[in-house]
Design a protein around this motif. Structure first.
Motif, mmCIF file in Angstrom:
data_model
loop_
_atom_site.group_PDB
_atom_site.id
_atom_site.type_symbol
_atom_site.label_atom_id
_atom_site.label_comp_id
_atom_site.label_asym_id
_atom_site.label_seq_id
_atom_site.Cartn_x
_atom_site.Cartn_y
_atom_site.Cartn_z
ATOM 1 N N ALA A 10 2.836 -91.683 -103.293
ATOM 2 C CA ALA A 10 1.514 -91.111 -103.052
ATOM 3 C C ALA A 10 1.433 -89.695 -103.607
ATOM 4 O O ALA A 10 0.412 -89.306 -104.210
ATOM 5 C CB ALA A 10 1.205 -91.114 -101.560
ATOM 6 N N GLU B 236 1.072 -89.856 -107.447
ATOM 7 C CA GLU B 236 -0.285 -90.215 -107.854
ATOM 8 C C GLU B 236 -1.228 -89.018 -107.725
ATOM 9 O O GLU B 236 -2.029 -88.740 -108.616
ATOM 10 C CB GLU B 236 -0.799 -91.377 -107.003
ATOM 11 N N LEU B 237 -1.103 -88.288 -106.627
ATOM 12 C CA LEU B 237 -1.921 -87.102 -106.421
ATOM 13 C C LEU B 237 -1.647 -86.047 -107.492
ATOM 14 O O LEU B 237 -2.575 -85.473 -108.079
ATOM 15 C CB LEU B 237 -1.663 -86.520 -105.033
ATOM 16 N N ARG C 197 -3.173 -87.007 -110.833
ATOM 17 C CA ARG C 197 -4.627 -86.768 -110.828
ATOM 18 C C ARG C 197 -4.936 -85.281 -111.001
ATOM 19 O O ARG C 197 -5.902 -84.906 -111.654
ATOM 20 C CB ARG C 197 -5.251 -87.287 -109.546
#
Length: 72
Positions: free
Chosen positions: A21, A24-25, A28
């Motif tokens: 997680a 992914e953050l 981005r």
């Protein structure tokens, strides 16, 4: 996490998220130009991407009082 580059693991620990997680953050945030990727495999963690806040983001945070200015 200020001027120094950090890994996915570092971010996951700070954010209390699983590494997937956090990665992914971070990706981005790179796409949104909040973070940069200054290198891979530096700082004692070979083969792992390193992330760093974009200098303009740091300046904005310092100007808002959210971060202490870093002496140069």
């Amino acid at each position: 996490m200020g001027r120094e580059a950090f890994t996915v693991h570092d971010a996951a620990v700070e954010l209390e998220l699983p590494e997937e997680a956090a990665e992914e953050l971070l990706e981005r945030m790179v796409e949104g130009a909040v973070l940069t990727m200054p290198g891979i495999g530096t700082g004692g963690r070979p083969g792992r991407p390193r992330y760093q806040f974009h200098e303009l983001m740091r300046q904005a945070a310092c100007g808002s009082g959210a971060l202490e200015p870093v002496p140069q």
